[in-house]
Scaffold this motif. Structure first.
Motif, PDB file in Angstrom:
ATOM      1  N   GLY A  13      78.603  -6.600  27.696  1.00  0.00           N
ATOM      2  CA  GLY A  13      79.277  -7.600  26.885  1.00  0.00           C
ATOM      3  C   GLY A  13      78.901  -9.026  27.218  1.00  0.00           C
ATOM      4  N   ASP A  14      78.861  -9.349  28.501  1.00  0.00           N
ATOM      5  CA  ASP A  14      78.532 -10.723  28.872  1.00  0.00           C
ATOM      6  C   ASP A  14      77.088 -11.057  28.512  1.00  0.00           C
ATOM      7  N   VAL A  15      76.213 -10.079  28.609  1.00  0.00           N
ATOM      8  CA  VAL A  15      74.813 -10.282  28.234  1.00  0.00           C
ATOM      9  C   VAL A  15      74.701 -10.487  26.729  1.00  0.00           C
ATOM     10  N   ALA A  16      75.432  -9.686  25.958  1.00  0.00           N
ATOM     11  CA  ALA A  16      75.361  -9.783  24.499  1.00  0.00           C
ATOM     12  C   ALA A  16      75.826 -11.137  24.002  1.00  0.00           C
ATOM     13  N   SER A  17      76.955 -11.614  24.508  1.00  0.00           N
ATOM     14  CA  SER A  17      77.462 -12.906  24.051  1.00  0.00           C
ATOM     15  C   SER A  17      76.520 -14.036  24.460  1.00  0.00           C
ATOM     16  N   ARG A  18      75.970 -13.944  25.664  1.00  0.00           N
ATOM     17  CA  ARG A  18      75.047 -14.995  26.114  1.00  0.00           C
ATOM     18  C   ARG A  18      73.801 -15.038  25.246  1.00  0.00           C
ATOM     19  N   ILE A  19      73.233 -13.882  24.927  1.00  0.00           N
ATOM     20  CA  ILE A  19      72.026 -13.846  24.104  1.00  0.00           C
ATOM     21  C   ILE A  19      72.301 -14.394  22.713  1.00  0.00           C
ATOM     22  N   ALA A  20      73.424 -14.009  22.118  1.00  0.00           N
ATOM     23  CA  ALA A  20      73.760 -14.508  20.781  1.00  0.00           C
ATOM     24  C   ALA A  20      73.876 -16.026  20.783  1.00  0.00           C
ATOM     25  N   VAL A  21      74.555 -16.561  21.773  1.00  0.00           N
ATOM     26  CA  VAL A  21      74.727 -18.012  21.853  1.00  0.00           C
ATOM     27  C   VAL A  21      73.390 -18.703  22.090  1.00  0.00           C
ATOM     28  N   GLU A  22      72.573 -18.131  22.954  1.00  0.00           N
ATOM     29  CA  GLU A  22      71.257 -18.728  23.219  1.00  0.00           C
ATOM     30  C   GLU A  22      70.418 -18.830  21.950  1.00  0.00           C
ATOM     31  N   GLU A  23      70.388 -17.759  21.162  1.00  0.00           N
ATOM     32  CA  GLU A  23      69.553 -17.767  19.958  1.00  0.00           C
ATOM     33  C   GLU A  23      70.087 -18.740  18.909  1.00  0.00           C
ATOM     34  N   LEU A  24      71.393 -18.786  18.727  1.00  0.00           N
ATOM     35  CA  LEU A  24      71.955 -19.726  17.754  1.00  0.00           C
ATOM     36  C   LEU A  24      71.831 -21.169  18.226  1.00  0.00           C
ATOM     37  N   ALA A  25      71.894 -21.390  19.531  1.00  0.00           N
ATOM     38  CA  ALA A  25      71.773 -22.744  20.062  1.00  0.00           C
ATOM     39  C   ALA A  25      70.386 -23.337  19.820  1.00  0.00           C
ATOM     40  N   ARG A  26      69.417 -22.491  19.484  1.00  0.00           N
ATOM     41  CA  ARG A  26      68.081 -22.994  19.182  1.00  0.00           C
ATOM     42  C   ARG A  26      68.053 -23.808  17.889  1.00  0.00           C
ATOM     43  N   LEU A  27      69.141 -23.792  17.125  1.00  0.00           N
ATOM     44  CA  LEU A  27      69.229 -24.610  15.922  1.00  0.00           C
ATOM     45  C   LEU A  27      69.564 -26.064  16.241  1.00  0.00           C
ATOM     46  N   ALA A  28      69.876 -26.362  17.498  1.00  0.00           N
ATOM     47  CA  ALA A  28      70.270 -27.717  17.885  1.00  0.00           C
ATOM     48  C   ALA A  28      69.187 -28.729  17.533  1.00  0.00           C
ATOM     49  N   GLY A  29      69.638 -29.883  17.040  1.00  0.00           N
ATOM     50  CA  GLY A  29      68.729 -30.978  16.742  1.00  0.00           C
ATOM     51  C   GLY A  29      68.055 -30.896  15.387  1.00  0.00           C
ATOM     52  N   ARG A  30      68.298 -29.828  14.634  1.00  0.00           N
ATOM     53  CA  ARG A  30      67.664 -29.689  13.328  1.00  0.00           C
ATOM     54  C   ARG A  30      68.576 -30.242  12.237  1.00  0.00           C
ATOM     55  N   GLU A  31      67.974 -30.745  11.171  1.00  0.00           N
ATOM     56  CA  GLU A  31      68.729 -31.156   9.986  1.00  0.00           C
ATOM     57  C   GLU A  31      68.486 -30.108   8.908  1.00  0.00           C
ATOM     58  N   LEU A  32      69.571 -29.452   8.483  1.00  0.00           N
ATOM     59  CA  LEU A  32      69.452 -28.277   7.631  1.00  0.00           C
ATOM     60  C   LEU A  32      70.256 -28.417   6.347  1.00  0.00           C
ATOM     61  N   THR A  33      69.726 -27.864   5.277  1.00  0.00           N
ATOM     62  CA  THR A  33      70.482 -27.705   4.043  1.00  0.00           C
ATOM     63  C   THR A  33      71.335 -26.445   4.177  1.00  0.00           C
ATOM     64  N   PRO A  34      72.312 -26.230   3.275  1.00  0.00           N
ATOM     65  CA  PRO A  34      73.066 -24.977   3.357  1.00  0.00           C
ATOM     66  C   PRO A  34      72.176 -23.739   3.294  1.00  0.00           C
ATOM     67  N   ALA A  35      71.201 -23.728   2.393  1.00  0.00           N
ATOM     68  CA  ALA A  35      70.303 -22.572   2.285  1.00  0.00           C
ATOM     69  C   ALA A  35      69.449 -22.434   3.540  1.00  0.00           C
ATOM     70  N   GLY A  36      68.963 -23.553   4.051  1.00  0.00           N
ATOM     71  CA  GLY A  36      68.147 -23.510   5.255  1.00  0.00           C
ATOM     72  C   GLY A  36      68.941 -23.042   6.459  1.00  0.00           C
ATOM     73  N   ALA A  37      70.205 -23.477   6.541  1.00  0.00           N
ATOM     74  CA  ALA A  37      71.056 -23.053   7.654  1.00  0.00           C
ATOM     75  C   ALA A  37      71.359 -21.562   7.581  1.00  0.00           C
ATOM     76  N   ARG A  38      71.586 -21.078   6.369  1.00  0.00           N
ATOM     77  CA  ARG A  38      71.851 -19.641   6.199  1.00  0.00           C
ATOM     78  C   ARG A  38      70.656 -18.827   6.696  1.00  0.00           C
TER      79      ARG A  38
END
Length: 257
Positions: free
Chosen positions: A51-76
């Motif tokens: 469980g702790d590994v799963a939550s960490r990996i999910a957060v790590e991958e989503l955090a890679r969106l940091a610093g980007r400027e996205l449209t709704p479609a692009g964010a999806r």
């Protein structure tokens, strides 16, 4: 912490989070990250071995969106791609540890909010799998804007349970969707204008499951002068006072200006 909402915008976003292992668990399987434009909370399942590994990996991958400027479609598209990457990593993790009998499953709930630039100005794109929640918060109170992917939520929707019965149902923690080593993620998406959520709360069921709806609404909508850190700390403290039987995590995001 604070940052710009978008290029050329006078608005700013401030945010803070709090997380606690609780009074019963020995490991905190929750994870969270906040770096504009992405804010994410995850609640791992499967015990310390997964469980702790799963939550960490999910957060790590989503955090890679940091610093980007996205449209709704692009964010999806970006959120889906991040969840697919996380799922592949989880599957590989379980396969690498196939000889460890403790590691037979690694999964997590996820709720993520992305600040997007749309035709009508900045707004939120929300996505979630499982029963970690997003609330839109106004001075008058908090409104749940995600629908739990859980057995109890289905029974409630069919009118087979009352809210009071749901609160003590033996399967209230059983989710019907998750990001895991076995399942391809199927998130629900929702767009919200910033005006509908001047304050956004993301939390695990260690908060929403222990802090009653009215109390949660009051705490989340603390006076306009309250800082996000004060609100996040108050919500986690309330979960601990209510028994602290689960890991508890709250992430509060304000858009100001």
């Amino acid at each position: 912490m604070s940052s710009e909402v978008g290029r050329g915008s006078a608005s700013r976003v401030t945010h803070a989070g709090a997380s606690h292992v609780g009074h019963v668990r020995t490991v905190n399987e929750d994870a969270w990250a906040a770096s504009s434009p992405v804010f994410v909370v995850a609640d791992g399942m499967g015990g310390h071995a997964g469980g702790d590994v799963a939550s960490r990996i999910a957060v790590e991958e989503l955090a890679r969106l940091a610093g980007r400027e996205l449209t709704p479609a692009g964010a999806r598209d970006a959120v889906l791609a991040a969840l697919v990457r996380a799922q592949a990593r989880l599957r590989a993790y379980v396969e690498r540890h196939s000889e460890d009998s403790r590691i037979w499953y690694a999964g997590t709930t996820v709720v993520v909010a992305v600040l997007v630039s749309g035709a009508d100005g900045p707004g939120w794109l929300l996505a979630h799998v499982g029963d970690s929640r997003a609330y839109a918060v106004e001075p008058s109170g908090a409104r749940q804007v995600t629908a739990d992917h859980s057995v109890v939520a289905q029974l409630l929707a069919r009118g087979e349970l009352t809210p009071e019965q749901a609160a003590v149902h033996p399967e209230r923690h059983v989710v019907t969707r998750a990001l895991s080593s076995r399942e391809v993620p199927e998130p629900d998406f929702l767009e919200l204008p910033l005006s509908a959520a001047p304050r956004l709360l993301l939390c695990t069921d260690g908060v929403s499951g222990l802090v009653g709806g009215e109390e949660l609404a009051v705490l989340a909508a603390l006076t306009a002068t309250s800082r996000p850190q004060e609100v996040a700390d108050a919500l986690v403290a309330a979960a601990l006072s209510a028994g602290g039987t689960d890991n508890a995590t709250a992430l509060v995001v304000d858009v100001v200006g």
